[in-house]
Design a protein around this motif. Structure first.
Motif: not given
Length: 239
Positions: A180-192
């Motif tokens: 949720a944090d990464m989405e709200a911040a607009g980060v290009d992220w992935r969690l494996l």
């Protein structure tokens, strides 16, 4: 201990890292490698060597001070609590390490990354939250929480986190909050998330510690490194 000795200071403390150069003589991307909670160990050095083999100027980064490996678990917990309560401490220490690797004559300061293990993965994410110019940020079996999620909007690079599904230190609700944090911040992220995998799964020494929920997994270790190398290629840091 191999690697070239590199010192840097922050918060009035001298830190001692170990630097590994890639083959060749031309400019190369730089990476800091933040250790598991105790300090720079063979596990940290092996990761830095591996990244140097991929073409990085790689600094095995000390954030305890003096190159010390902390063995007293109470003291380790005290420092961890300080870092978690106020990220400015770890941000200053890793910021100094990043400047040290940038200062190396072979480092291309426009092509930087940060990799961390256990609390070191949390630490490099906090460094990214300062707006540091990092193309890639990678954490292995690291805590995902922060007291300053609002600062995630400052992250400029791509974020990759590797977490064991059965890691007792990173429960499912922490993973959900991170997403949720990464989405709200607009980060290009992935969690494996790796099944049948617990904490410290990249460290072959973990099996000898006798700590429930800590164990090495050769399969998850290999898979996580393949994904990390793929990200480094994606952002143009390695060929």
């Amino acid at each position: 201990m191999d690697g070239a000795r590199v010192t840097y200071t922050a918060e009035g403390i001298e830190f001692v890292g170990r630097l590994f150069e890639p083959a060749g003589s031309g400019p190369a991307p730089g990476v800091i490698v933040a250790h598991e909670s105790p300090g720079v160990t063979e596990h940290t050095l092996a990761a830095a060597r591996r990244l140097a083999g991929l073409g990085f100027v790689a600094l095995a980064t000390d954030y305890q001070g003096g190159g010390e490996v902390v063995t007293d678990r109470a003291e380790m917990g005290r420092r961890y609590a300080m870092f978690m309560a106020d990220p400015a401490h770890i941000q200053a220490r890793l910021g100094a390490a990043l400047e040290a690797v940038k200062a190396h004559p072979r480092t291309d300061a426009s092509r930087l990354a940060a990799v961390g293990f256990c609390y070191g993965g949390t630490a490099v994410t906090e460094l990214a939250r300062t707006g540091a110019d990092l193309k890639a940020v990678v954490g292995f079996h690291c805590g995902l929480s922060t007291v300053r999620p609002q600062d995630s909007a400052k992250i400029t690079g791509k974020v990759l986190m590797h977490i064991g599904a059965q890691d007792p230190t990173v429960p499912a609700e922490q993973r959900t909050a991170f997403e949720a944090d990464m989405e709200a911040a607009g980060v290009d992220w992935r969690l494996l998330v790796y099944g049948r995998t617990v904490h410290s799964f990249t460290n072959p020494e973990a099996d000898s510690w006798g700590m429930p929920g800590f164990a090495y997994s050769s399969d998850s270790d290999a898979r996580a490194w393949r994904a990390t190398e793929d990200l480094m290629r994606e952002v143009g840091l390695v060929g």
